[in-house]
Enzyme design. Structure first.
Site, PDB file in Angstrom:
ATOM      1  N   LYS A 130       0.861  -1.189   0.000  1.00 41.64           N
ATOM      2  CA  LYS A 130       0.000   0.000   0.000  1.00 41.64           C
ATOM      3  C   LYS A 130       0.884   1.221   0.000  1.00 41.64           C
ATOM      4  O   LYS A 130       2.035   1.161   0.457  1.00 41.64           O
ATOM      5  CB  LYS A 130      -0.861   0.014   1.262  1.00 41.64           C
ATOM      6  CG  LYS A 130      -2.109   0.858   1.128  1.00 41.64           C
ATOM      7  CD  LYS A 130      -3.216   0.071   0.484  1.00 41.64           C
ATOM      8  CE  LYS A 130      -4.425   0.929   0.212  1.00 41.64           C
ATOM      9  NZ  LYS A 130      -5.593   0.079  -0.105  1.00 41.64           N
ATOM     10  N   ASP A 170      -7.017   4.370  -4.446  1.00 43.77           N
ATOM     11  CA  ASP A 170      -7.683   4.247  -3.155  1.00 43.77           C
ATOM     12  C   ASP A 170      -8.296   5.635  -2.925  1.00 43.77           C
ATOM     13  O   ASP A 170      -8.509   6.366  -3.904  1.00 43.77           O
ATOM     14  CB  ASP A 170      -6.659   3.849  -2.062  1.00 43.77           C
ATOM     15  CG  ASP A 170      -7.322   3.334  -0.778  1.00 43.77           C
ATOM     16  OD1 ASP A 170      -7.660   2.158  -0.723  1.00 43.77           O
ATOM     17  OD2 ASP A 170      -7.514   4.125   0.172  1.00 43.77           O
TER      18      ASP A 170
HETATM   19  N1  GLU Z   1      -7.364   0.226  -2.792  1.00 44.75           N
HETATM   20  C1  GLU Z   1      -8.130  -0.935  -3.064  1.00 44.75           C
HETATM   21  C2  GLU Z   1      -8.173  -1.825  -1.841  1.00 44.75           C
HETATM   22  O1  GLU Z   1      -8.207  -1.333  -0.731  1.00 44.75           O
HETATM   23  C3  GLU Z   1      -7.719  -1.648  -4.353  1.00 44.75           C
HETATM   24  C4  GLU Z   1      -6.293  -2.023  -4.473  1.00 44.75           C
HETATM   25  C5  GLU Z   1      -5.901  -2.550  -5.865  1.00 44.75           C
HETATM   26  O2  GLU Z   1      -6.734  -2.668  -6.754  1.00 44.75           O
HETATM   27  O3  GLU Z   1      -4.719  -2.855  -6.001  1.00 44.75           O
HETATM   28  O4  GLU Z   1      -8.223  -3.024  -1.905  1.00 44.75           O
END
Ligand code: GLU
Length: 449
Positions: A130, A170
């Protein structure tokens, strides 16, 4: 070696607290997973011997960097960028970027930690990571957002790659930001490496249903949860907090499945519309105009805007918190229960506080944790990577069908794991144990790395 399993788990938690001071959201996320793992350690001594849990709690790599940029008036701003590459046992690091003033290392680590188990639950070959920045895109022009994204990627690109680390969006990072980030990556590397980012535009490597996937997925998960209780969305009153990407498409799918979403929100307050939220108006206000949600009530006569206040006071059968972490506390949980709510399904990451989860459980409310219920977004990102790798494009219908199968599969796995480990109906335990087992097996197989 210590064979007192609860004591081992407590020691691991104390170590996490000591080594990551002040990172309260990260502590919270770790605590919740560890609480589920005593049953696993009792069956798998090898994971104690090889300190598998300790290794999973420690990110493989953490990158923190300076992001300088200039606003439209020429003023210089310095933000901080983060990428936490948490675990690559199952595949390249995968997870979104969040641009929000609240972003700090603890927030990114909590999100990265959750992502590891979430991604494992999808059954797709993706590790967890992340990132993000404390940059606030609110009120910024497109040109300012572009300059920020270019500066951010000028450092981040060296850590990325379709086999290494694959970010997506996100909070605060949508199609516009992914476009600017991809453009800068392509320019620096001189490679059209489609699979290095997901959530791309449909015309240049993006996948059908990726935009809708997190919200749709949460609704599919909720439907699967209801189905085991002989229930469905038909005729249900639903509240969905937030009005971003997750909320909008959760609302759409709930409506398609016969429920009525009577309220949604943003950081300024919530709107109640007994006729059901009109998505076209909501999208116009929030996505096109990037305005406050009161704009919805200004346009829709059947709606009222409640400034401040709690959306969880609005009576509903199903609540889908889809805004941000810790938005639903114990008081909110009691309000929901008092109004007869029977299902709480997390669309956001960790929106329910631990106290609220306890209150809901004690009252017999069916609860779905985000790492299971909101996994549809990242699962569809993995489908996007698959299409990029094979230079293929799937139809909307096929992609949506895959997403629904994946969400049903995740629900079944959590449900069955909970039963197998002596906690029927406990989807928190089911998700944590099933996700952990998948990751731990791979970590163990790879030796001491
Ligand atoms: N931000 C999204 C999550 O919390 C998607 C992450 C992604 O598609 O890599 O899962």
């Amino acid at each position: 070696m210590d064979t007192d399993v609860p004591a081992v788990v407590e020691r691991i938690y104390q170590d996490v607290l000591r080594r990551n001071p002040g990172e309260t959201e990260f502590h919270q996320a770790v605590r919740e997973v560890l609480d589920s793992l005593t049953v696993v350690l009792a069956r798998h001594r090898e994971y104690s011997e090889m300190k598998t849990i300790e290794r999973i709690c420690e990110p493989e790599r953490q990158v923190i960097f300076r992001v300088p940029w200039q606003d439209d008036q020429g003023e210089v701003w310095i933000n901080r960028g983060f990428r936490v590459e948490f675990n690559s046992a199952l595949g390249p690091y995968k997870g979104g970027l969040r641009f929000h003033p609240s972003v700090n290392l603890g927030i990114v680590k909590f999100l990265g930690f959750e992502q590891v188990f979430k991604n494992a639950l999808t059954g797709m070959p993706i590790g967890g990571g992340k990132g993000g920045s404390d940059f606030d895109p609110k009120g910024r022009s497109d040109a300012e957002v572009m300059r920020f994204c270019q500066s951010f990627m000028t450092e981040l690109y060296r850590h990325l790659g379709e086999y290494t680390d694959v970010p997506a969006g996100d909070i605060g990072v949508g199609a516009r930001e992914i476009g600017y980030l991809f453009g800068q990556y392509k320019r620096i590397t001189n490679r059209y490496e489609s699979g290095v980012l997901t959530g791309k535009g449909l015309g240049w490597g993006g996948a059908q249903v990726r935009t809708e996937a997190t919200g749709y997925g949460a609704a599919f998960f909720a439907a699967a949860m209801m189905a085991v209780r002989g229930d469905s969305f038909d005729g249900k009153r639903v509240t969905v907090s937030g009005s971003g990407n997750v909320a909008v498409y959760a609302i759409e799918k709930v409506h398609q499945r016969g429920g009525t979403v009577v309220a949604c929100s943003d950081s300024s307050g919530h709107v109640v519309d007994e006729r059901g939220i009109d998505l076209e108006v909501l999208k116009q206000v929030k996505e096109v105009e990037r305005a406050r949600i009161s704009g919805y009530a200004d346009r829709v006569p059947s709606a009222r805007f409640v400034e401040g206040g709690s959306i969880w006071d609005v009576p509903c059968d199903v609540a889908i918190p889809s805004a941000t972490q810790n938005e639903l506390d114990a008081d909110a949980a009691r309000a929901l229960i008092g109004n007869g709510c029977r299902y709480v399904v997390e669309g956001a990451n960790m929106p329910t506080t631990p106290d609220a989860v306890r209150v809901l459980r004690e009252a017999g409310v069916a609860f779905a944790p985000g790492k299971a219920a909101n996994a549809g977004g990242v699962a569809t990102s993995a489908l996007e990577m698959q299409q990029n790798a094979s230079r293929d494009r799937w139809t909307f219908q096929h992609s949506e069908q895959r997403l629904e199968e994946i969400m049903r599969g995740i629900h079944a796995r959590c449900h069955e794991t909970a039963e197998e480990y002596g906690a029927p109906g406990d989807l928190v335990l089911g998700a944590n144990v099933a996700g952990f087992l998948q990751v731990a097996e791979a970590v163990h197989a790879h030796g001491l790395v």
